[in-house]
Design a protein around this motif. Structure first.
Motif, mmCIF file in Angstrom:
data_model
loop_
_atom_site.group_PDB
_atom_site.id
_atom_site.type_symbol
_atom_site.label_atom_id
_atom_site.label_comp_id
_atom_site.label_asym_id
_atom_site.label_seq_id
_atom_site.Cartn_x
_atom_site.Cartn_y
_atom_site.Cartn_z
ATOM 1 N N ARG A 347 0.822 -1.214 0.000
ATOM 2 C CA ARG A 347 0.000 0.000 0.000
ATOM 3 C C ARG A 347 0.864 1.276 0.000
ATOM 4 N N THR A 355 -6.386 0.868 3.097
ATOM 5 C CA THR A 355 -6.193 1.043 1.660
ATOM 6 C C THR A 355 -7.380 0.419 0.926
ATOM 7 N N PRO A 356 -7.767 0.982 -0.216
ATOM 8 C CA PRO A 356 -8.995 0.490 -0.859
ATOM 9 C C PRO A 356 -8.842 -0.798 -1.655
ATOM 10 N N HIS A 362 -2.201 -6.613 3.675
ATOM 11 C CA HIS A 362 -3.518 -7.185 3.994
ATOM 12 C C HIS A 362 -3.465 -8.717 3.939
ATOM 13 N N TRP A 403 -17.250 -11.912 2.716
ATOM 14 C CA TRP A 403 -16.966 -10.535 3.101
ATOM 15 C C TRP A 403 -17.207 -10.307 4.594
ATOM 16 N N GLY A 423 -9.714 -8.062 6.839
ATOM 17 C CA GLY A 423 -9.773 -6.650 6.448
ATOM 18 C C GLY A 423 -9.661 -5.723 7.648
ATOM 19 N N SER A 426 -5.699 -6.016 9.113
ATOM 20 C CA SER A 426 -4.637 -5.344 8.352
ATOM 21 C C SER A 426 -4.914 -3.850 8.243
ATOM 22 N N ALA A 427 -6.050 -3.392 8.786
ATOM 23 C CA ALA A 427 -6.398 -1.968 8.673
ATOM 24 C C ALA A 427 -6.770 -1.473 10.057
HETATM 25 N N1 LIG Z 1 -8.986 -2.304 3.475
HETATM 26 C C1 LIG Z 1 -7.973 -3.327 3.624
HETATM 27 C C2 LIG Z 1 -7.522 -3.873 2.284
HETATM 28 C C3 LIG Z 1 -8.611 -4.485 1.493
HETATM 29 C C4 LIG Z 1 -9.216 -3.802 0.445
HETATM 30 C C5 LIG Z 1 -10.223 -4.394 -0.312
HETATM 31 C C6 LIG Z 1 -10.638 -5.680 -0.029
HETATM 32 O O1 LIG Z 1 -11.603 -6.279 -0.766
HETATM 33 C C7 LIG Z 1 -10.023 -6.369 1.022
HETATM 34 C C8 LIG Z 1 -9.037 -5.763 1.771
HETATM 35 C C9 LIG Z 1 -6.751 -2.781 4.364
HETATM 36 O O2 LIG Z 1 -6.578 -1.589 4.436
HETATM 37 O O3 LIG Z 1 -5.956 -3.540 4.833
#
Ligand SMILES: N[C@@H](Cc1ccc(O)cc1)C(=O)O
Ligand SMILES: C[C@H](O)[C@H](O)[C@H]1CNc2nc(N)[nH]c(=O)c2N1
Ligand SMILES: [Fe+2]
Length: 534
Positions: A347, A355-356, A362, A403, A423, A426-427
């Motif tokens: 990222r 991160t998107p 992640h 999800w 998700g 890692s965020a």
């Molecule tokens: N948002 C997650 C990364 C991520 C993005 C999109 C996804 O579908 C899955 C995971 C992060 O910041 O770690």
């Protein structure tokens, strides 16, 4: 808020729509999901590229590179032009595609029905039968009747068993014949277009790497790397490595830069601190193991190759590199083979907390610890197996379940709410949000969870809390058994093949295997009950 709304609009504009290929003149009859995804990636990318180049210029970045991906796109266009399907029926295209996608399958003997209109009555029929014999076909059923509209013409229905490759040759030959007015192939069993293609062997995952491009830094205005040319180049370089990867290759080694290692360090240390208190026990256990084995250290991003070896040792999961966010169908299919498709780029340094699009941080910090847990690995594979040959609606539901569990799941542990979703692990921005009183917490119920709409650009407004991971698995199993797929599948780890359990012979051999295992188990029990005296 305005920025969020603009970003949402931007994404909606470019999100791949289900009917996209049909709207753009891609024949609906060619229903291979693999081909569809390839086409969509190409067209969506080209359109987005030109609009976004303008936007990037407005974002004060002079480094617009209009050449991006043009080469790749042209290549793919040529590829699809070469495929001349004119005049073929849907079944024939499926047959031809099945052979292209898996050359080994050309020798598979297939049952099919041919409907022919014979111009010269019985004498044409004998010619057709000779041709079938020439292509080593076996006639299993033959029916004729006079054609109602034309005098002297005969309609014939011939069911044959023949290898796929010979069947295509036979059709070509029949079509050229003067004595036939038309020839139609009606598929039976697995040449029916109603059952979508799915990989049967781990090597066929080479076909399952179609990307959803909506969050790439080149295409998403809100990506932290959107206006950073150096970042975009680096991300592309690492993505190219994944594109070139083929089954059996060693997992590529990436020499990470100082900035990338710095990004890892900042996420790793914060997550390490937060998970002590907030992660579920399965994650904490595996995290410690990863630290003990020297893979989880603060100053170096673990290599995917090393991670793959680690997981193989504990649960048999292995990794293969992915170039970005994969379509749900492709992503889930690989889980059926205990293979996790993992991104390898990192990222942007400016946005360590969230991160998107999935990145290696992640995948490694979020997913790997739970994939090293045997029971969770089993669950991940089960979702994957359920996805093979599922309808689009079912894929949608399975990915929604994925999800709200694997990606964003919460669970109870001794009266407290803990995190097990990758998700969140890692965020750390979202982890704290998920456990605060801002979002809604609902009990996990497959029926309602599977239809809960979600977006993947911002923190979630709703999370589902499981009683425990085991309870979530039980509920999922009960729910998934009601799916519409008319067959069961099973993964054979010795051959890395997914078998469709559709014949008595296959079931018999499975029963035989299970009997042997039960025998071993009861022997083990007997030995424990009456330890030998030696
Ligand atoms: N948002 C997650 C990364 C991520 C993005 C999109 C996804 O579908 C899955 C995971 C992060 O910041 O770690
Ligand atoms: C199955 C579900 O859609 C899920 O969010 C998938 C989608 N594609 C992905 N692609 C990659 N590379 N990594 C992921 O973690 C995922 N997650
Ligand atoms: Fe993920």
């Amino acid at each position: 808020m305005a920025a969020v709304a603009a970003a949402q609009k931007n994404r909606e504009m470019f999100a791949i729509k289900k009917s996209y290929s049909i709207e753009n003149g891609y024949p609906a009859r060619r229903r291979s999901l693999v081909d569809d995804a390839r086409f969509e990636t190409l067209v969506v990318k080209q359109t987005k590229q030109s609009v976004l180049d303008e936007a990037r210029q407005r974002a004060n970045d002079s480094s617009v590179d209009p050449e991006y991906d043009n080469e790749q796109c042209n290549q793919k266009t040529e590829e699809s032009n070469n495929k001349d399907d004119s005049g073929l029926t849907e079944e024939e295209i499926v047959l031809a595609n099945a052979i292209t996608e898996d050359p080994e399958s050309e020798k598979i003997v297939q049952r099919a029905a041919l409907v022919l209109r014979l111009r010269e009555g019985m004498s044409s029929l004998s010619r057709v039968l000779k041709l079938i014999e020439k292509y080593q076909g076996v006639v299993v059923h033959l029916e004729t009747r006079p054609n109602i509209s034309e005098n002297g013409q005969l309609d014939a229905l011939i069911k044959i068993d023949m290898s796929r490759i010979n069947m295509l040759q036979l059709l070509k030959n029949l079509r050229q014949s003067q004595t036939l007015e038309h020839t139609t192939l009606i598929g039976e069993d697995n040449i029916s277009a109603k059952n979508p293609w799915f990989p049967r062997h781990a090597s066929e995952l080479d076909n399952c790497n179609h990307l959803m491009t909506k969050y790439e830094p080149d295409l998403d205005m809100n990506h932290p790397g959107f206006a950073d040319k150096v970042y975009r180049e680096r991300r592309k370089e690492i993505a190219e490595i994944a594109f070139a990867y083929k089954y059996g290759d060693p997992v590529p080694y990436i020499e990470y830069t100082e900035v990338e290692n710095k990004t890892w360090k900042s996420v790793f240390n914060t997550v390490k601190e937060l998970t002590v208190k907030h992660a579920c026990v399965e994650h904490r256990r595996a995290f410690k193991l990863l630290q003990d084995e020297g893979l989880f250290v603060e100053d170096k991003i673990p290599q995917l190759g090393e991670m793959s070896k680690f997981m193989q040792k504990y649960t048999g999961f292995t990794l293969r590199p992915a170039a970005g966010l994969l379509t749900s169908r492709d992503f889930l299919a690989s889980l059926a083979f205990r293979i996790f498709q993992s991104t390898q780029y990192i990222r942007h340094i400016n946005s360590p907390f969230h991160t998107p699009e999935p990145d290696a941080i992640h995948e490694i910090l979020g997913h790997m610890p739970l994939l090293a847990d045997p029971s969770f690995a089993q669950f991940s594979q089960e979702i994957g197996l359920a996805s093979l040959g599922a309808s689009d609606e079912e894929i949608e539901k399975l990915s929604t379940i994925y999800w709200f569990t694997v990606e964003f799941g919460l669970c109870k542990e001794a009266g407290e709410t803990k995190v097990y979703g990758a998700g969140l692990l890692s965020a750390y921005g979202e982890l704290l949000h998920a456990l605060s009183d801002k979002p809604e917490h609902r009990p996990f119920q497959p029926e309602s969870t599977a239809v809960q709409p979600y977006q993947d650009q911002e923190y979630q407004p709703v999370y589902f809390v499981a009683e425990s991971i085991e309870d979530m698995k039980d509920k999922f199993r009960r729910w998934v058994s009601q799916m519409s797929r008319p067959f069961e599948v099973r993964f054979n780890p010795h051959t890395q093949r997914v078998e469709v359990l559709d014949t008595v012979e296959k079931l018999e051999s499975l029963v035989h295997q299970l009997n042997t295992e039960v025998l071993h188990l009861s022997n083990a029990i007997n030995k424990m009950k009456a330890p030998s005296l030696c």
